[in-house]
Motif scaffolding. Structure first.
Motif, PDB file in Angstrom:
ATOM      1  N   LYS A  86       0.859  -1.191   0.000  1.00 30.65           N
ATOM      2  CA  LYS A  86       0.000   0.000   0.000  1.00 30.65           C
ATOM      3  C   LYS A  86       0.893   1.238   0.000  1.00 30.65           C
ATOM      4  N   GLY A  87       0.551   2.172  -0.802  1.00 29.90           N
ATOM      5  CA  GLY A  87       1.345   3.393  -0.895  1.00 29.90           C
ATOM      6  C   GLY A  87       2.466   3.307  -1.911  1.00 29.90           C
ATOM      7  N   VAL A  88       2.733   2.118  -2.415  1.00 27.26           N
ATOM      8  CA  VAL A  88       3.717   1.971  -3.494  1.00 27.26           C
ATOM      9  C   VAL A  88       2.939   2.104  -4.801  1.00 27.26           C
ATOM     10  N   PRO A  89       3.277   3.082  -5.633  1.00 21.83           N
ATOM     11  CA  PRO A  89       2.534   3.247  -6.886  1.00 21.83           C
ATOM     12  C   PRO A  89       2.525   1.951  -7.701  1.00 21.83           C
ATOM     13  N   ARG A  90       1.406   1.692  -8.334  1.00 19.44           N
ATOM     14  CA  ARG A  90       1.209   0.434  -9.067  1.00 19.44           C
ATOM     15  C   ARG A  90       2.246   0.244 -10.181  1.00 19.44           C
ATOM     16  N   ASP A  91       2.785   1.316 -10.703  1.00 20.05           N
ATOM     17  CA  ASP A  91       3.797   1.157 -11.759  1.00 20.05           C
ATOM     18  C   ASP A  91       5.169   0.761 -11.204  1.00 20.05           C
ATOM     19  N   ARG A  92       5.303   0.697  -9.874  1.00 20.70           N
ATOM     20  CA  ARG A  92       6.572   0.313  -9.246  1.00 20.70           C
ATOM     21  C   ARG A  92       6.578  -1.138  -8.783  1.00 20.70           C
ATOM     22  N   TRP A  93       5.454  -1.831  -8.922  1.00 24.81           N
ATOM     23  CA  TRP A  93       5.438  -3.230  -8.506  1.00 24.81           C
ATOM     24  C   TRP A  93       4.550  -4.068  -9.421  1.00 24.81           C
ATOM     25  N   ARG A  94       4.900  -5.334  -9.498  1.00 26.74           N
ATOM     26  CA  ARG A  94       4.150  -6.314 -10.285  1.00 26.74           C
ATOM     27  C   ARG A  94       3.919  -7.556  -9.447  1.00 26.74           C
ATOM     28  N   ARG A  95       2.756  -8.150  -9.619  1.00 23.79           N
ATOM     29  CA  ARG A  95       2.475  -9.440  -8.991  1.00 23.79           C
ATOM     30  C   ARG A  95       2.742 -10.512 -10.040  1.00 23.79           C
ATOM     31  N   VAL A  96       3.504 -11.508  -9.640  1.00 23.07           N
ATOM     32  CA  VAL A  96       3.803 -12.645 -10.510  1.00 23.07           C
ATOM     33  C   VAL A  96       3.330 -13.894  -9.783  1.00 23.07           C
ATOM     34  N   TYR A  97       2.575 -14.692 -10.476  1.00 26.36           N
ATOM     35  CA  TYR A  97       2.107 -15.947  -9.904  1.00 26.36           C
ATOM     36  C   TYR A  97       3.132 -17.041 -10.193  1.00 26.36           C
ATOM     37  N   TYR A  98       3.498 -17.754  -9.144  1.00 27.83           N
ATOM     38  CA  TYR A  98       4.432 -18.871  -9.254  1.00 27.83           C
ATOM     39  C   TYR A  98       3.995 -19.819 -10.363  1.00 27.83           C
ATOM     40  N   GLU A  99       2.709 -20.094 -10.401  1.00 28.35           N
ATOM     41  CA  GLU A  99       2.174 -21.040 -11.371  1.00 28.35           C
ATOM     42  C   GLU A  99       2.394 -20.546 -12.796  1.00 28.35           C
ATOM     43  N   ASP A 100       2.220 -19.243 -13.040  1.00 29.07           N
ATOM     44  CA  ASP A 100       2.471 -18.674 -14.366  1.00 29.07           C
ATOM     45  C   ASP A 100       3.951 -18.732 -14.719  1.00 29.07           C
ATOM     46  N   LEU A 101       4.784 -18.420 -13.732  1.00 35.23           N
ATOM     47  CA  LEU A 101       6.224 -18.458 -13.956  1.00 35.23           C
ATOM     48  C   LEU A 101       6.676 -19.860 -14.352  1.00 35.23           C
ATOM     49  N   CYS A 102       6.126 -20.876 -13.712  1.00 36.74           N
ATOM     50  CA  CYS A 102       6.498 -22.260 -14.032  1.00 36.74           C
ATOM     51  C   CYS A 102       5.919 -22.717 -15.361  1.00 36.74           C
ATOM     52  N   ARG A 103       4.692 -22.342 -15.655  1.00 36.59           N
ATOM     53  CA  ARG A 103       4.047 -22.783 -16.897  1.00 36.59           C
ATOM     54  C   ARG A 103       4.589 -22.058 -18.118  1.00 36.59           C
ATOM     55  N   GLN A 104       4.884 -20.767 -17.949  1.00 37.23           N
ATOM     56  CA  GLN A 104       5.315 -19.938 -19.075  1.00 37.23           C
ATOM     57  C   GLN A 104       6.492 -19.056 -18.652  1.00 37.23           C
ATOM     58  N   PRO A 105       7.651 -19.677 -18.367  1.00 35.75           N
ATOM     59  CA  PRO A 105       8.770 -18.876 -17.851  1.00 35.75           C
ATOM     60  C   PRO A 105       9.234 -17.788 -18.819  1.00 35.75           C
ATOM     61  N   ALA A 106       9.339 -18.101 -20.089  1.00 33.31           N
ATOM     62  CA  ALA A 106       9.843 -17.102 -21.042  1.00 33.31           C
ATOM     63  C   ALA A 106       8.896 -15.913 -21.141  1.00 33.31           C
ATOM     64  N   GLU A 107       7.606 -16.176 -21.218  1.00 33.62           N
ATOM     65  CA  GLU A 107       6.633 -15.087 -21.313  1.00 33.62           C
ATOM     66  C   GLU A 107       6.608 -14.255 -20.036  1.00 33.62           C
ATOM     67  N   THR A 108       6.602 -14.915 -18.887  1.00 36.08           N
ATOM     68  CA  THR A 108       6.548 -14.211 -17.604  1.00 36.08           C
ATOM     69  C   THR A 108       7.803 -13.375 -17.387  1.00 36.08           C
ATOM     70  N   ILE A 109       8.960 -13.967 -17.620  1.00 35.30           N
ATOM     71  CA  ILE A 109      10.214 -13.230 -17.455  1.00 35.30           C
ATOM     72  C   ILE A 109      10.306 -12.117 -18.492  1.00 35.30           C
ATOM     73  N   GLY A 110       9.855 -12.397 -19.702  1.00 32.71           N
ATOM     74  CA  GLY A 110       9.862 -11.374 -20.751  1.00 32.71           C
ATOM     75  C   GLY A 110       9.039 -10.154 -20.376  1.00 32.71           C
ATOM     76  N   GLN A 111       7.890 -10.372 -19.771  1.00 31.54           N
ATOM     77  CA  GLN A 111       7.050  -9.255 -19.321  1.00 31.54           C
ATOM     78  C   GLN A 111       7.752  -8.428 -18.249  1.00 31.54           C
ATOM     79  N   LEU A 112       8.435  -9.107 -17.332  1.00 36.21           N
ATOM     80  CA  LEU A 112       9.168  -8.390 -16.283  1.00 36.21           C
ATOM     81  C   LEU A 112      10.331  -7.604 -16.877  1.00 36.21           C
ATOM     82  N   LEU A 113      11.043  -8.204 -17.808  1.00 31.41           N
ATOM     83  CA  LEU A 113      12.158  -7.506 -18.455  1.00 31.41           C
ATOM     84  C   LEU A 113      11.665  -6.260 -19.179  1.00 31.41           C
TER      85      LEU A 113
END
Length: 180
Positions: A86-113
């Motif tokens: 709370k209080g951290v602007p939404r553009d400064r943080w992302r939620r990543v689901y473990y399940e998404d990271l495992c199922r689609q690592p390249a896509e998930t990591i690519g989005q973070l990059l």
């Protein structure tokens, strides 16, 4: 603030010595995350990695602890993180689901990059790709990981009663995170 200042000094030293622009602090403590952010908000991006709490319950059960204890701990830790976000602007943080990271690592990591403005490199999608240093970390990292695999053994390893116990304590939080 002293701890945060010391961490930022360490990050700066590592950055200069290694010639890198980004350092990943993988600590799991909500208060530390918030203090590091408050000390240098423009230099901080937060990744909130979340996993279905019933997986933690399964780990606890295998270790001889109760599903109820696991539920209380998962709720406490997750709520602390959400409070600190709370209080951290939404553009400064992302939620990543473990399940998404495992199922689609390249896509998930690519989005973070893309979010932090980095180009993708092929070895970023493999465990132990490129150079890395850990202070300290999960013992599995030191032993080596050959691939990213989704572990959902909790689905079979927890009885219906145990799942219901966990959900009676953590159900609203599981639901708010999209797990129910």
């Amino acid at each position: 603030w002293e701890g945060a200042n010391n961490s930022w000094k360490l990050y700066s030293t590592i950055s200069k010595l290694k010639g890198v622009d980004y350092i990943i602090d993988s600590s799991k403590h909500a208060k530390r995350m918030k203090v590091l952010y408050l000390r240098k908000p423009r230099s901080t991006r937060i990744i909130h990695l979340v996993r279905d709490g019933r997986a933690l319950a399964h780990t606890y059960k295998r270790g001889g602890s109760s599903v109820i204890d696991a539920a209380h701990q998962w709720v406490r830790i997750t709520q602390n993180i959400l409070i600190m976000l709370k209080g951290v602007p939404r553009d400064r943080w992302r939620r990543v689901y473990y399940e998404d990271l495992c199922r689609q690592p390249a896509e998930t990591i690519g989005q973070l990059l893309s979010w932090v403005g980095l180009e993708s490199e092929s070895d970023m999608y493999e465990p132990h790709g490129g150079e890395y240093h850990l202070i300290p970390g999960n013992q599995l990292i030191f032993e080596g990981i050959s691939s990213i695999k989704l572990k959902e053994d909790w689905r079979e390893g927890l009885s219906g009663r145990e799942k219901a116990e966990f959900e009676s304590i953590a159900g609203s939080l599981l639901k708010s995170l999209g797990y129910l």
